[in-house]
Design a protein around this motif. Sequence first.
Motif, PDB file in Angstrom:
ATOM      1  N   GLY A  31       0.810  -1.213   0.000  1.00 49.47           N
ATOM      2  CA  GLY A  31       0.000   0.000   0.000  1.00 49.47           C
ATOM      3  C   GLY A  31       0.843   1.262   0.000  1.00 49.47           C
ATOM      4  O   GLY A  31       1.330   1.702   1.054  1.00 49.47           O
ATOM      5  N   LEU A  32       1.035   1.821  -1.181  1.00 49.14           N
ATOM      6  CA  LEU A  32       1.772   3.079  -1.293  1.00 49.14           C
ATOM      7  C   LEU A  32       0.865   4.180  -1.857  1.00 49.14           C
ATOM      8  O   LEU A  32       0.729   5.255  -1.270  1.00 49.14           O
ATOM      9  N   THR A  33       0.220   3.911  -3.008  1.00 46.74           N
ATOM     10  CA  THR A  33      -0.593   4.928  -3.699  1.00 46.74           C
ATOM     11  C   THR A  33      -1.802   5.340  -2.854  1.00 46.74           C
ATOM     12  O   THR A  33      -2.431   4.504  -2.201  1.00 46.74           O
ATOM     13  N   GLU A  34      -2.104   6.626  -2.890  1.00 45.36           N
ATOM     14  CA  GLU A  34      -3.281   7.145  -2.173  1.00 45.36           C
ATOM     15  C   GLU A  34      -4.203   7.839  -3.178  1.00 45.36           C
ATOM     16  O   GLU A  34      -3.767   8.208  -4.278  1.00 45.36           O
ATOM     17  N   PRO A  35      -5.447   8.076  -2.798  1.00 45.75           N
ATOM     18  CA  PRO A  35      -6.365   8.711  -3.748  1.00 45.75           C
ATOM     19  C   PRO A  35      -5.825  10.030  -4.304  1.00 45.75           C
ATOM     20  O   PRO A  35      -5.981  10.313  -5.492  1.00 45.75           O
ATOM     21  N   PRO A  57       4.305   9.872  -4.377  1.00 42.63           N
ATOM     22  CA  PRO A  57       3.895   9.218  -3.126  1.00 42.63           C
ATOM     23  C   PRO A  57       4.501   9.850  -1.879  1.00 42.63           C
ATOM     24  O   PRO A  57       3.998   9.654  -0.770  1.00 42.63           O
ATOM     25  N   SER A  58       5.571  10.619  -2.035  1.00 46.23           N
ATOM     26  CA  SER A  58       6.189  11.201  -0.831  1.00 46.23           C
ATOM     27  C   SER A  58       5.257  12.237  -0.178  1.00 46.23           C
ATOM     28  O   SER A  58       5.457  12.597   0.972  1.00 46.23           O
ATOM     29  N   ALA A  59       4.222  12.665  -0.906  1.00 46.24           N
ATOM     30  CA  ALA A  59       3.244  13.596  -0.317  1.00 46.24           C
ATOM     31  C   ALA A  59       2.144  12.850   0.434  1.00 46.24           C
ATOM     32  O   ALA A  59       1.114  13.440   0.775  1.00 46.24           O
ATOM     33  N   MET A  60       2.346  11.571   0.700  1.00 45.28           N
ATOM     34  CA  MET A  60       1.308  10.735   1.327  1.00 45.28           C
ATOM     35  C   MET A  60       0.752  11.360   2.607  1.00 45.28           C
ATOM     36  O   MET A  60       1.452  12.052   3.346  1.00 45.28           O
ATOM     37  N   GLU A  61      -0.537  11.080   2.829  1.00 47.73           N
ATOM     38  CA  GLU A  61      -1.194  11.590   4.037  1.00 47.73           C
ATOM     39  C   GLU A  61      -1.366  10.517   5.096  1.00 47.73           C
ATOM     40  O   GLU A  61      -1.604  10.822   6.262  1.00 47.73           O
ATOM     41  N   THR A  62      -1.324   9.262   4.699  1.00 51.88           N
ATOM     42  CA  THR A  62      -1.466   8.175   5.677  1.00 51.88           C
ATOM     43  C   THR A  62      -0.372   8.324   6.728  1.00 51.88           C
ATOM     44  O   THR A  62       0.797   8.543   6.398  1.00 51.88           O
ATOM     45  N   LYS A 106      -5.404   4.041   1.161  1.00 54.08           N
ATOM     46  CA  LYS A 106      -4.580   3.684   0.003  1.00 54.08           C
ATOM     47  C   LYS A 106      -5.521   3.213  -1.087  1.00 54.08           C
ATOM     48  O   LYS A 106      -6.589   2.653  -0.788  1.00 54.08           O
ATOM     49  N   THR A 107      -5.138   3.424  -2.339  1.00 50.68           N
ATOM     50  CA  THR A 107      -6.023   2.963  -3.412  1.00 50.68           C
ATOM     51  C   THR A 107      -5.218   2.342  -4.549  1.00 50.68           C
ATOM     52  O   THR A 107      -3.997   2.499  -4.595  1.00 50.68           O
ATOM     53  N   TRP A 108      -5.949   1.643  -5.411  1.00 51.44           N
ATOM     54  CA  TRP A 108      -5.326   0.914  -6.519  1.00 51.44           C
ATOM     55  C   TRP A 108      -4.357  -0.143  -6.015  1.00 51.44           C
ATOM     56  O   TRP A 108      -3.266  -0.284  -6.561  1.00 51.44           O
ATOM     57  N   ALA A 142      -5.856 -10.079   0.547  1.00 49.54           N
ATOM     58  CA  ALA A 142      -4.576 -10.156   1.274  1.00 49.54           C
ATOM     59  C   ALA A 142      -4.762 -10.484   2.755  1.00 49.54           C
ATOM     60  O   ALA A 142      -5.745 -10.088   3.373  1.00 49.54           O
ATOM     61  N   ASP A 143      -3.792 -11.211   3.290  1.00 49.10           N
ATOM     62  CA  ASP A 143      -3.737 -11.460   4.731  1.00 49.10           C
ATOM     63  C   ASP A 143      -2.956 -10.354   5.413  1.00 49.10           C
ATOM     64  O   ASP A 143      -3.184 -10.047   6.574  1.00 49.10           O
ATOM     65  N   VAL A 144      -1.998  -9.805   4.689  1.00 51.20           N
ATOM     66  CA  VAL A 144      -1.148  -8.769   5.286  1.00 51.20           C
ATOM     67  C   VAL A 144      -0.863  -7.691   4.237  1.00 51.20           C
ATOM     68  O   VAL A 144      -0.714  -7.991   3.053  1.00 51.20           O
ATOM     69  N   ALA A 145      -0.831  -6.451   4.712  1.00 53.64           N
ATOM     70  CA  ALA A 145      -0.505  -5.332   3.819  1.00 53.64           C
ATOM     71  C   ALA A 145       0.768  -4.671   4.327  1.00 53.64           C
ATOM     72  O   ALA A 145       0.902  -4.419   5.526  1.00 53.64           O
ATOM     73  N   VAL A 146       1.695  -4.410   3.402  1.00 53.81           N
ATOM     74  CA  VAL A 146       2.835  -3.563   3.748  1.00 53.81           C
ATOM     75  C   VAL A 146       2.346  -2.135   3.483  1.00 53.81           C
ATOM     76  O   VAL A 146       2.138  -1.742   2.338  1.00 53.81           O
ATOM     77  N   VAL A 147       2.106  -1.400   4.565  1.00 52.61           N
ATOM     78  CA  VAL A 147       1.553  -0.045   4.437  1.00 52.61           C
ATOM     79  C   VAL A 147       2.663   0.965   4.708  1.00 52.61           C
ATOM     80  O   VAL A 147       3.350   0.881   5.741  1.00 52.61           O
ATOM     81  N   TRP A 148       2.824   1.899   3.790  1.00 52.86           N
ATOM     82  CA  TRP A 148       3.820   2.963   3.976  1.00 52.86           C
ATOM     83  C   TRP A 148       3.108   4.198   4.509  1.00 52.86           C
ATOM     84  O   TRP A 148       2.109   4.651   3.939  1.00 52.86           O
ATOM     85  N   ALA A 149       3.597   4.706   5.629  1.00 52.59           N
ATOM     86  CA  ALA A 149       2.911   5.812   6.301  1.00 52.59           C
ATOM     87  C   ALA A 149       3.936   6.721   6.956  1.00 52.59           C
ATOM     88  O   ALA A 149       5.049   6.285   7.297  1.00 52.59           O
TER      89      ALA A 149
END
Length: 389
Positions: free
Chosen positions: A129-133, A139-144, A161-163, A170-177
């Motif tokens: 999970g990198l892309t956000e709406p 992506p460096s402007a992420m809000e998560t 996160k979207t797309w 998925a059982d697990v998400a690698v989320v960048w925040a």
Amino acid sequence: MLDFVQLEADLGQEERLIRETAREFVADHVRPDIGEHFENGTFPTELIQTMGELGFYAPNLEGYGSPNVSETAYGLVMQELEAGDSGIRSMASVQGALVMYPIHAYGSEAQKEEWLPALGEGEAVGCFGLTEPEHGSNPSAMETHAERDATGDGYVLSGSKTWITNAPIADVAVVWARDRSATDDPVRGFLVETDRDGVTTPEIDGKLSMRASITGEIGLNDVSVPEENVLPGVSGMKGPLSCLTQARYGIAWGAVGAARDCFEEAREYATEREQFGGPIGRFQLQQGKLAEMATQITLGQLLAYRLADLKERGELRPQHVSMAKRNNVRMAREQSRVAREMLGGNGITTDYSPMRHLANLETVYTYEGTHDIHTLILGEDLTGLQAYQ
Ligand SMILES: Cc1cc2nc3c(=O)[nH]c(=O)nc-3n(C[C@H](O)[C@H](O)[C@H](O)COP(=O)(O)OP(=O)(O)OC[C@H]3O[C@@H](n4cnc5c(N)ncnc54)[C@H](O)[C@@H]3O)c2cc1C
């Protein structure tokens, strides 16, 4: 299969075997039903474990059940899978390069032991999970973001996160925040089990591309994760970007597979389809198309093989990968259109692969850094001047 300058003559025994395994898997398990999956907008989930058993998820990693095959062998797997469908290759890319790779490179010992064998065997499914709406190419402007929880023993994650390929299964998400409790809000990687309270993963429908792939969102509504779910070995955008380099490497190989499949379909059709009293392949216009297609595919193959050598030597730069992703996907997108056109009316159906590949390649052209963004990465590398903003 097209191998015009005999690149396969230099493959080692293990590489040949792996390539053959992936090719047979596609012939036996992907080709028969992929057109139907594409039409129905479904992913053949029963293949997830089979792909794991065959070693298609990050086989180039070392340890924790991964066989540590050569970078060429890994690339060949991606090439064969994408000759089947970009959705099948995406499954392997996400699971291997975007989920297993960061755990392998930046995870704790406990994280590696918990997740790498299960993901490698296809018993667990991961997503990235990198892309956000509101933040795709940048992506460096992420809000998560993550905040320390009241006890100070963990974090609370919020954002969306979207797309996200495979999010709904998925059982697990690698989320960048962004970690708001640290100075300068560094980007950190969090392993978020999707059954945690506050996590939602709705599917995105209405896609006209990559239909045989499951895509979704990840909603994070005050999700508590313990400290031990943070990837300890990386901080900053280097984390997600280094994963993307791995996945883009696989895409540079994969796109050649999609183009090759289109070429083979067009070549066969041209020798069988008769108009004006003989096969259309005898017309110079059709031969010109095949000659150009074969040449462009061969050039893409050469770039992919060279990347493998550089990666093996530890000399591969992200900019090398940008050039190959950019070129090979554009090449595949253009050549799949030519193949479609050679098939006439039949070319617009799911009975033949080119139009399906063509539709898929619209996604491949856009994800993992759009064609434009890779152009700017190369522009910066060539001039020293950044043109993103
Ligand atoms: C099927 C599918 C699966 C995906 N899977 C994942 C996944 O698993 N995980 C994940 O995190 N993401 C995933 N993505 C998201 C993908 O990486 C993004 O769509 C991509 O990065 C582009 O972002 P965007 O769609 O927001 O487009 P935008 O960034 O809004 O771009 C729109 C257009 O503007 C152009 N543009 C943007 N900035 C510039 C600039 N500086 N100069 C010139 N032109 C510019 C782009 O090239 C593009 O043509 C997936 C996408 C799709 C379609």
